[in-house]
Write a protein that holds these residues in place. Structure first.
Motif, PDB file in Angstrom:
ATOM      1  N   PHE A  29     -14.135 -23.563   4.558  1.00 18.06           N
ATOM      2  CA  PHE A  29     -13.752 -21.955   5.070  1.00 18.06           C
ATOM      3  C   PHE A  29     -14.673 -21.509   6.339  1.00 18.06           C
ATOM      4  O   PHE A  29     -15.792 -21.439   5.978  1.00 18.06           O
ATOM      5  N   ASN A  31     -16.039 -19.555   9.607  1.00 21.73           N
ATOM      6  CA  ASN A  31     -16.375 -18.104   9.917  1.00 21.73           C
ATOM      7  C   ASN A  31     -16.038 -17.149   8.764  1.00 21.73           C
ATOM      8  O   ASN A  31     -15.377 -16.147   9.133  1.00 21.73           O
ATOM      9  N   ARG A  32     -16.346 -17.568   7.631  1.00 17.67           N
ATOM     10  CA  ARG A  32     -16.102 -16.410   6.410  1.00 17.67           C
ATOM     11  C   ARG A  32     -14.498 -16.216   6.273  1.00 17.67           C
ATOM     12  O   ARG A  32     -14.208 -15.250   5.708  1.00 17.67           O
ATOM     13  N   LYS A  33     -13.743 -16.976   6.650  1.00 14.75           N
ATOM     14  CA  LYS A  33     -12.255 -16.823   6.361  1.00 14.75           C
ATOM     15  C   LYS A  33     -12.177 -17.254   4.935  1.00 14.75           C
ATOM     16  O   LYS A  33     -12.885 -18.170   4.392  1.00 14.75           O
ATOM     17  N   LEU A  34     -11.153 -16.566   4.267  1.00 16.38           N
ATOM     18  CA  LEU A  34     -10.886 -16.808   2.931  1.00 16.38           C
ATOM     19  C   LEU A  34      -9.682 -17.841   2.586  1.00 16.38           C
ATOM     20  O   LEU A  34      -9.271 -17.974   1.751  1.00 16.38           O
ATOM     21  N   VAL A  35      -9.157 -18.121   3.875  1.00 13.71           N
ATOM     22  CA  VAL A  35      -7.893 -19.335   3.773  1.00 13.71           C
ATOM     23  C   VAL A  35      -8.226 -20.445   4.252  1.00 13.71           C
ATOM     24  O   VAL A  35      -8.842 -20.166   5.700  1.00 13.71           O
ATOM     25  N   ALA A  36      -8.016 -21.626   3.867  1.00 11.92           N
ATOM     26  CA  ALA A  36      -8.089 -22.706   4.693  1.00 11.92           C
ATOM     27  C   ALA A  36      -6.938 -23.845   4.398  1.00 11.92           C
ATOM     28  O   ALA A  36      -6.231 -23.765   3.360  1.00 11.92           O
ATOM     29  N   LYS A  44      -2.601 -25.245   0.825  1.00 10.53           N
ATOM     30  CA  LYS A  44      -3.040 -23.900   1.421  1.00 10.53           C
ATOM     31  C   LYS A  44      -3.864 -23.056   0.443  1.00 10.53           C
ATOM     32  O   LYS A  44      -3.698 -23.101  -0.558  1.00 10.53           O
ATOM     33  N   PHE A  46      -6.806 -20.557  -0.927  1.00 10.28           N
ATOM     34  CA  PHE A  46      -7.319 -19.108  -0.954  1.00 10.28           C
ATOM     35  C   PHE A  46      -8.700 -19.230  -1.748  1.00 10.28           C
ATOM     36  O   PHE A  46      -8.476 -19.551  -2.820  1.00 10.28           O
TER      37      PHE A  46
END
Lengths: 201, 361
Positions: A29, A31-36, A44, A46
Motif C-alpha cells: 500500500f 502513500n498511505r493508500k488503502l487500495v492495492a 484487488k 482493500f
C-alpha cells in the motif's frame, strides 16, 4: 479476472504479505493508500479495520476476506470459510489480577471485553451468569483500575498482561485465521476462487 | 435539527420508502412480470398481511428472529408477512380441493423482515413469484425453471441459477436420524467441508463418504457432473441413480431449449427452508450481495396446512434486482406544454399521449 479481497490492518497483514509474495502475488500500500493490486493482477486488495472486515464482505464490496474467528463470531453474517491459515492463531482467554482466582462461587462474573457476543454466549452456554462491559481497547486497564474483576481478550504472548500485573486464568478457545468469502460472490466466481485457493494452499 | 425533525428521518428497520422515478421503475418491473405470469396461465393470489404466528413457527426454523410479531386484541400472537410463500401455502392448503388441481398461481407483494441496522444492502422488501400446485415430475419442475428464465429475459438480467437436489441428499443419507440430516444440510449449505467430513465419519458407510464429499463440493455444468460421476468408484444405488438422472434430465431439456447458460448443478443448494423435498435452487446476480431468487419443490409444505399435494415454485426478491434493470424500466422523457390556454394545451397534450408520450400540462 481480478478478485476483490479485504485485508485487516494490524498483526495479520505481514503474514498475508509474506504468504502471497511466496505465491507470486506481491502487493504493498503506497502513500498511505488503502487500495492495492497484487503484482500478478489476481487481486484487488482493500485495507480495512479488522472489525469492519466482515461488513465489507457481507455487502459484497470485497468478495473475499482474511479474518480471525474472534471477529467473525462477533458479526453473525453467513460466510463460507474456504481455508484456515497456519499463521495468526491466538487464544481467547479470561484473565484478571495476578494471584487472584476465577471465583465461580459468587453471583455473576463481571467481565470487560471487546468480544461481548463471544463472552456472553460462552458463559451462558455453561450456565454461568455474566455482566459484561464493552470496551474498544486497552482492556487490560479494567481490572487494574477496578472497572471489572475480569477481562476476556486475545492473548498471544501474554506480555501485555504481565506488564500490567495480570495473568490468564483460563483459555476459553483457540482463535484461527480464515479465508472467508461472500456466498453469492463465491457462487458467481467459484472457478477463479477455487484456483486462487489452490494457489495459496 | 429539532428533535421532531430528527425523529421524522428515522424509519423502522425492515421498511423502506420508494418514490417517484424509483417507484415507477418498480411498478414497471412488477407489471412486466405479472403480464408474463398471466400469459403462462398463472392467476394472481393476494395473501393477508398478517396471520397467526403459531401455525408457521415450525416452518420458519432459523428465520424466526427476522419476523415481526404483534399481539391482537384477543391476545393471540400474530406475525407480519415475511415470506409470501408460507402465507400462500396455508391459503392454498385450506382453499383448494382435488378437483382444482393442478393450480397455477402467482403473487407480488411487500414483505417485512427485520434487518440489522447496518445491513443496508439486503433489500428484502418485495417478493414476486409463482407456484405450480398439484403437479409432480420433471415437466412441472421444467415449467417453473423455464418460466424463471423467461422472467429474467423480461427483466433483462442474466443471473446464474444453482440447482441442487434435496431429494438426492435425503436418499443418500436415508436411514439417518433427522437431526443428523439437519446438521449435514447445514454444513453443506455453508460449504463447511471439514465439519461435513467429521459428521459423515462413523455415521455413514465409509464407502459412500468420498463420493458424498465430492458430490457436495461440486458446482458446474451437467457435462462436468457426468464426468465427476464417471471418475469416482462409488456406484450409486438404483434409487440414488434415479434422483441423479432426474436432475440431469432437467439440465438436458434446458440445454435443448438453449437455456443451459443460466444453470449450474450445485449440491450445496439445500434450501433455506426445511420444507424443500426435491430440486432446490437459488439465483445469483453480479453486483448483488446475496441470492436474488430462491425456489424448488416442496411436496410436503401444503400437507402442513392440511392438504397433501406436491408443489413447485420460485420467489424473486425483486427490489434486489431493480438496481440492475436497464433503461427499459426508467421513466421516458416528457413534454411540458407551456404558454397556451388550457383548452389548446389539453388538446395538444392528448395528441402526445395518444402516441404513447408523456405530456404535462
Amino acid at each position: 479476472m481480478t478478485l476483490t479481497m479485504a485485508l485487516p490492518k494490524g498483526r495479520l497483514l505481514d503474514n498475508v504479505k509474506n504468504l502471497f509474495s511466496l505465491k507470486g502475488m506481491d502487493f504493498s500500500f503506497v502513500n498511505r493508500k488503502l487500495v492495492a493490486h497484487d503484482s500478478s493482477n489476481t487481486l484487488k486488495i482493500f485495507l480495512v479495520k479488522n472489525s469492519d472486515l466482515p461488513t465489507y464482505v457481507n455487502h459484497g464490496i470485497a468478495g473475499l476476506g482474511i479474518c480471525g474467528s474472534d471477529v467473525l463470531y462477533e458479526n453473525s453474517y453467513d460466510f463460507f470459510k474456504l481455508m484456515t491459515f497456519d499463521f495468526g492463531g491466538t487464544s481467547m482467554c479470561i484473565a484478571g489480577k495476578k494471584g487472584e482466582k476465577l471465583d465461580m462461587s459468587g453471583k455473576k462474573l463481571t467481565i470487560a471485553t471487546k468480544f461481548t457476543k463471544f463472552t456472553r454466549d460462552y458463559y451462558h452456554k455453561r450456565g454461568i451468569p455474566v455482566e459484561i462491559v464493552k470496551l474498544n481497547g486497552s482492556v487490560e486497564l479494567a481490572p487494574v483500575l477496578g472497572l471489572t474483576r475480569y477481562i476476556v481478550d486475545l492473548v498471544e504472548t501474554g506480555s501485555t498482561l504481565k506488564a500490567n500485573n495480570l495473568e490468564v486464568f483460563e483459555k476459553l478457545e483457540d482463535i484461527k485465521v480464515h479465508l472467508i468469502v461472500n456466498p453469492s460472490y463465491y457462487k458467481l466466481n467459484y472457478k477463479a476462487i477455487n484456483a486462487f485457493v489452490e494457489r495459496i494452499k | 435539527m429539532t428533535e421532531k425533525n430528527q425523529r421524522l428521518l428515522q424509519i423502522p428497520q425492515g421498511t423502506e420508502i420508494i418514490y417517484l422515478e424509483e417507484a415507477f421503475k418498480h411498478q414497471q418491473a412488477v407489471s412486466q412480470i405479472n403480464n408474463l405470469f398471466t400469459s403462462w396461465g398463472y392467476l394472481p393470489v393476494e395473501t393477508p398481511l398478517f396471520d397467526f404466528f403459531d401455525i408457521y413457527q415450525e416452518l420458519l426454523s432459523n428465520k424466526v428472529k427476522d419476523v415481526y410479531r404483534l399481539v391482537d386484541r384477543e391476545g393471540d400472537l400474530l406475525m407480519l408477512r415475511s415470506d409470501i410463500t408460507l402465507f400462500l401455502a396455508k391459503q392454498m392448503g385450506v382453499m383448494l380441493s382435488r378437483a382444482d388441481l393442478p393450480k397455477r398461481v402467482y403473487y407480488s407483494g411487500a414483505i417485512l423482515r427485520h434487518q440489522n441496522r447496518e445491513d443496508i444492502s439486503k433489500n428484502e422488501f418485495f417478493q414476486t413469484g409463482v407456484e405450480l400446485i398439484g403437479k409432480s415430475g420433471a415437466d412441472a419442475d421444467l415449467e417453473v425453471l423455464t418460466l424463471l428464465v423467461k422472467t429474467f429475459e423480461a427483466l433483462n438480467v442474466k443471473p446464474f441459477v444453482h440447482i441442487g437436489s434435496r431429494d438426492l441428499i435425503n436418499t443418500l443419507l436415508s436411514a439417518s436420524p433427522e437431526d443428523f440430516t439437519a446438521s449435514v444440510f447445514k454444513a453443506v449449505k455453508n460449504r463447511d467441508f471439514p465439519l461435513l467430513k467429521d459428521l459423515l465419519d462413523g455415521n455413514v458407510s465409509s464407502k459412500k463418504i468420498p463420493f458424498l464429499m465430492q458430490l457436495m463440493r461440486f458446482i458446474g455444468s451437467s457435462a462436468e457432473f457426468r464426468n465427476m460421476l464417471k471418475n469416482q468408484p462409488y456406484k450409486p444405488s438404483e434409487i440414488e441413480m434415479e434422483k441423479i438422472e432426474h436432475l440431469l434430465s432437467l439440465m438436458d431439456t434446458l440445454e435443448k431449449l438453449g437455456m443451459e447458460q443460466y444453470f449450474r448443478i450445485d449440491m450445496s443448494e439445500t434450501g433455506n427452508q426445511s420444507y424443500y423435498t426435491g430440486i432446490v435452487f437459488q439465483g445469483y446476480l453480479e453486483g448483488t450481495d446475496s441470492a436474488i431468487v430462491s425456489g424448488g419443490r416442496y411436496d410436503s409444505l401444503l400437507e402442513h396446512f392440511g392438504f397433501d399435494t406436491p408443489s413447485v415454485g420460485f420467489s424473486i426478491l425483486l427490489r434486489k434486482v431493480e438496481e440492475h434493470l436497464g433503461s427499459r424500466f426508467t421513466l421516458p422523457d416528457n413534454t411540458r406544454i407551456k404558454g397556451k390556454d388550457f383548452v389548446s394545451a389539453f388538446m395538444e397534450a392528448e395528441k402526445i399521449r395518444k402516441e404513447g408520450g408523456i405530456a404535462i400540462l
